[in-house]
Design a protein around this motif. Sequence first.
Motif, mmCIF file in Angstrom:
data_model
loop_
_atom_site.group_PDB
_atom_site.id
_atom_site.type_symbol
_atom_site.label_atom_id
_atom_site.label_comp_id
_atom_site.label_asym_id
_atom_site.label_seq_id
_atom_site.Cartn_x
_atom_site.Cartn_y
_atom_site.Cartn_z
ATOM 1 N N THR A 297 0.890 -1.265 -0.059
ATOM 2 C CA THR A 297 -0.100 -0.150 0.023
ATOM 3 C C THR A 297 0.809 1.305 -0.023
ATOM 4 O O THR A 297 1.707 1.211 0.701
ATOM 5 C CB THR A 297 -0.906 0.081 1.295
ATOM 6 N N THR A 298 0.686 2.277 -0.998
ATOM 7 C CA THR A 298 1.422 3.361 -1.086
ATOM 8 C C THR A 298 0.618 4.348 -0.153
ATOM 9 O O THR A 298 -0.677 4.638 -0.644
ATOM 10 C CB THR A 298 1.812 3.828 -2.203
ATOM 11 N N VAL A 299 1.239 4.995 0.688
ATOM 12 C CA VAL A 299 0.334 5.948 1.193
ATOM 13 C C VAL A 299 0.703 7.415 0.894
ATOM 14 O O VAL A 299 1.775 7.829 0.774
ATOM 15 C CB VAL A 299 0.753 6.081 2.851
ATOM 16 N N THR A 300 -0.619 8.213 0.495
ATOM 17 C CA THR A 300 -0.335 9.732 0.273
ATOM 18 C C THR A 300 -1.311 10.365 1.278
ATOM 19 O O THR A 300 -2.437 9.797 1.998
ATOM 20 C CB THR A 300 -0.765 9.793 -1.114
ATOM 21 N N SER A 301 -1.296 11.864 1.170
ATOM 22 C CA SER A 301 -2.376 12.556 1.787
ATOM 23 C C SER A 301 -3.679 12.110 1.283
ATOM 24 O O SER A 301 -4.737 12.202 2.172
ATOM 25 C CB SER A 301 -2.160 13.935 1.620
ATOM 26 N N ALA A 302 -4.089 11.685 0.123
ATOM 27 C CA ALA A 302 -5.282 11.347 -0.314
ATOM 28 C C ALA A 302 -5.909 9.933 0.233
ATOM 29 O O ALA A 302 -7.301 10.068 0.358
ATOM 30 C CB ALA A 302 -5.475 11.360 -1.793
ATOM 31 N N ASN A 303 -5.303 9.063 0.524
ATOM 32 C CA ASN A 303 -5.999 7.821 0.844
ATOM 33 C C ASN A 303 -5.348 7.282 2.578
ATOM 34 O O ASN A 303 -5.714 6.367 2.797
ATOM 35 C CB ASN A 303 -5.235 6.688 -0.007
ATOM 36 N N VAL A 304 -4.756 8.191 3.089
ATOM 37 C CA VAL A 304 -4.233 7.780 4.365
ATOM 38 C C VAL A 304 -5.354 7.507 5.446
ATOM 39 O O VAL A 304 -5.034 6.677 6.218
ATOM 40 C CB VAL A 304 -3.236 9.233 5.170
ATOM 41 N N HIS A 305 -6.701 8.205 5.225
ATOM 42 C CA HIS A 305 -7.593 8.035 6.069
ATOM 43 C C HIS A 305 -8.058 6.468 5.765
ATOM 44 O O HIS A 305 -9.236 6.314 6.779
ATOM 45 C CB HIS A 305 -8.707 9.127 6.009
ATOM 46 N N GLU A 306 -7.951 5.913 4.724
ATOM 47 C CA GLU A 306 -8.372 4.646 4.527
ATOM 48 C C GLU A 306 -7.548 3.534 4.967
ATOM 49 O O GLU A 306 -7.910 2.235 4.928
ATOM 50 C CB GLU A 306 -8.716 4.230 3.014
ATOM 51 N N LEU A 307 -6.613 3.981 5.728
ATOM 52 C CA LEU A 307 -5.775 2.635 6.159
ATOM 53 C C LEU A 307 -6.472 1.563 6.952
ATOM 54 O O LEU A 307 -6.211 0.525 6.712
ATOM 55 C CB LEU A 307 -4.395 3.269 6.856
ATOM 56 N N PRO A 308 -7.276 1.875 7.927
ATOM 57 C CA PRO A 308 -7.927 1.229 8.749
ATOM 58 C C PRO A 308 -8.695 0.138 7.837
ATOM 59 O O PRO A 308 -8.651 -1.163 8.008
ATOM 60 C CB PRO A 308 -8.893 1.855 9.632
ATOM 61 N N GLN A 309 -9.316 0.529 6.980
ATOM 62 C CA GLN A 309 -10.242 -0.145 6.212
ATOM 63 C C GLN A 309 -9.115 -1.209 5.332
ATOM 64 O O GLN A 309 -9.444 -2.275 4.839
ATOM 65 C CB GLN A 309 -11.193 0.540 5.073
ATOM 66 N N ILE A 310 -8.116 -0.813 4.779
ATOM 67 C CA ILE A 310 -7.182 -1.252 3.975
ATOM 68 C C ILE A 310 -6.592 -2.580 4.833
ATOM 69 O O ILE A 310 -6.527 -3.758 4.576
ATOM 70 C CB ILE A 310 -5.978 -0.536 3.424
ATOM 71 N N LEU A 311 -6.323 -2.359 6.216
ATOM 72 C CA LEU A 311 -5.874 -3.058 7.071
ATOM 73 C C LEU A 311 -6.835 -4.234 7.111
ATOM 74 O O LEU A 311 -6.452 -5.408 7.192
ATOM 75 C CB LEU A 311 -5.585 -2.424 8.579
ATOM 76 N N LYS A 312 -8.352 -3.783 7.283
ATOM 77 C CA LYS A 312 -9.054 -5.030 7.431
ATOM 78 C C LYS A 312 -9.321 -5.982 6.287
ATOM 79 O O LYS A 312 -9.245 -7.323 6.343
ATOM 80 C CB LYS A 312 -10.560 -4.355 7.586
ATOM 81 N N ALA A 313 -8.869 -5.395 5.222
ATOM 82 C CA ALA A 313 -8.958 -6.100 3.947
ATOM 83 C C ALA A 313 -7.564 -7.148 3.751
ATOM 84 O O ALA A 313 -7.675 -8.256 3.336
ATOM 85 C CB ALA A 313 -8.896 -5.045 2.730
ATOM 86 N N VAL A 314 -6.562 -6.512 4.298
ATOM 87 C CA VAL A 314 -5.503 -7.596 4.403
ATOM 88 C C VAL A 314 -5.454 -8.669 5.254
ATOM 89 O O VAL A 314 -5.120 -9.677 4.839
ATOM 90 C CB VAL A 314 -4.168 -6.446 4.862
ATOM 91 N N LEU A 315 -6.245 -8.246 6.264
ATOM 92 C CA LEU A 315 -6.425 -9.530 7.264
ATOM 93 C C LEU A 315 -7.340 -10.326 6.778
ATOM 94 O O LEU A 315 -7.067 -11.731 6.754
ATOM 95 C CB LEU A 315 -7.074 -9.062 8.641
ATOM 96 N N GLU A 316 -8.332 -9.855 5.962
ATOM 97 C CA GLU A 316 -9.442 -10.992 5.380
ATOM 98 C C GLU A 316 -8.907 -11.618 4.260
ATOM 99 O O GLU A 316 -9.177 -12.793 4.012
ATOM 100 C CB GLU A 316 -10.655 -10.078 4.798
ATOM 101 N N LEU A 317 -7.905 -11.123 3.620
ATOM 102 C CA LEU A 317 -7.282 -11.862 2.572
ATOM 103 C C LEU A 317 -6.204 -12.947 2.884
ATOM 104 O O LEU A 317 -5.704 -13.565 2.117
ATOM 105 C CB LEU A 317 -6.610 -10.653 1.460
ATOM 106 N N GLY A 318 -5.899 -12.776 4.077
ATOM 107 C CA GLY A 318 -4.756 -13.844 4.655
ATOM 108 C C GLY A 318 -3.553 -13.208 4.236
ATOM 109 O O GLY A 318 -2.570 -14.261 4.171
ATOM 110 N N ALA A 319 -3.060 -12.241 4.141
ATOM 111 C CA ALA A 319 -1.532 -11.716 3.766
ATOM 112 C C ALA A 319 -0.899 -12.209 4.862
ATOM 113 O O ALA A 319 -1.024 -11.793 6.036
ATOM 114 C CB ALA A 319 -1.681 -10.463 3.379
ATOM 115 N N SER A 320 0.298 -12.420 4.468
ATOM 116 C CA SER A 320 1.603 -12.784 5.370
ATOM 117 C C SER A 320 2.196 -11.494 5.955
ATOM 118 O O SER A 320 2.914 -11.770 7.082
ATOM 119 C CB SER A 320 2.590 -13.646 4.782
#
Length: 386
Positions: free
Chosen positions: A174-197
């Motif tokens: 995930t590349t973080v910019t000022s435009a998507n930084v507020h979505e990090l918790p939702q991205i984290l949730k997707a990372v966990l649901e996908l079973g990423a190592s």
Amino acid sequence: MTAPTTTAAHPRAVRYLHHDAAERPFIVIWEVTRACQLVCTHCRADAITTRNPFELSTVEGKRLLDDLASFGAPRPLVVLTGGDPFERPDLPELVAHGTGLGLSMALSPSVTAKLTREVLVELHDAGAKAVSLSLDGATAQTHDAFRGIDGVFDDTFTAARTIKDIGFRLQINTTVTSANVHELPQILKAVLELGASLWSVFFLVPTGRGKLLEPLTAAQEEEVLHWLHDVSSLVAIKTTEAPHYRRIALQRAGVDALDEAFGVGPLRAELRRDTAGLFAAHPPKPRRPRPPIDVNSGKGFAFVDHVGIVYPSGFLPAPAGSVRARPFPEIYRESVLLKSLRDPDSFGGKCGRCEFRTVCGGSRSHAFATTGDPLAEDPSCLHEPA
């Protein structure tokens, strides 16, 4: 409360290489082609749609892999990236060659029509162990805007499930910019649901097409790094171009009242609140956090571009040599540029006098992008040396 500031105080907060980083790299990224059918707004490579006729040939690529294997054990990890590495029809041949040499081979493809189950199975049979996919937004609107193509968000989830089903380790970038930084918790949730190592979080460096995007301020980056450390008990986290994550890990080690020692700003408070809300109903099972590893540009890390030029990092376009002219081990060990990057006492500004310079060293890419000097002070770090 004063947080610890020395590596000796909490040596397990950071992982250290078991070999001399000046002797051999820990990981080498090879940009096998610059061709890619996506038009990502943050693309480091400023990728093109067709392959460059001067990119390393199959024979030259195998010679590079031979060079990497010649380091002996522990051999460097090898990641084949692009552009889109799946644009190369000889990719399975290269993976099989590297695997036969005892190299651990990983892939970082783009999500396009070329990312098929058939090709993934062929690459897995050839010996590839891991695949990384990019997820730069929690919604199709955000992610597809990053990628420049509609539908990539949904296709990324489909590809991730296929990758896991075949038996690869999955990494999400995930590349973080000022435009998507507020979505990090939702991205984290997707990372966990996908079973990423592993979740690899990239902090935007203004290079390539990324010059048109807005990176985080140093204060915002500090807040995000603290939040990442907060959630590192949920998934293994790696930061790219934010080596001060290791400094934060050391500062936080052994501190009980973290919020007293490190004031919580508005961005971190928001990320915490959103994270708690997302996981309130079904809290994920915590795991033992994996400490960040002491690797930096030119110090255990190197990048080889599509025509064979060696760089300290893909985000630091200062050449160290060409594998068409000299063997890779010779470039890595003897390049004046790479040797200077392994000497933190040579860094300028506060990086050169920082008490964490030997374990952090600052983002050399941010320093180069903003000053033209890879040894300059890193402007993306908020810390003021003691």
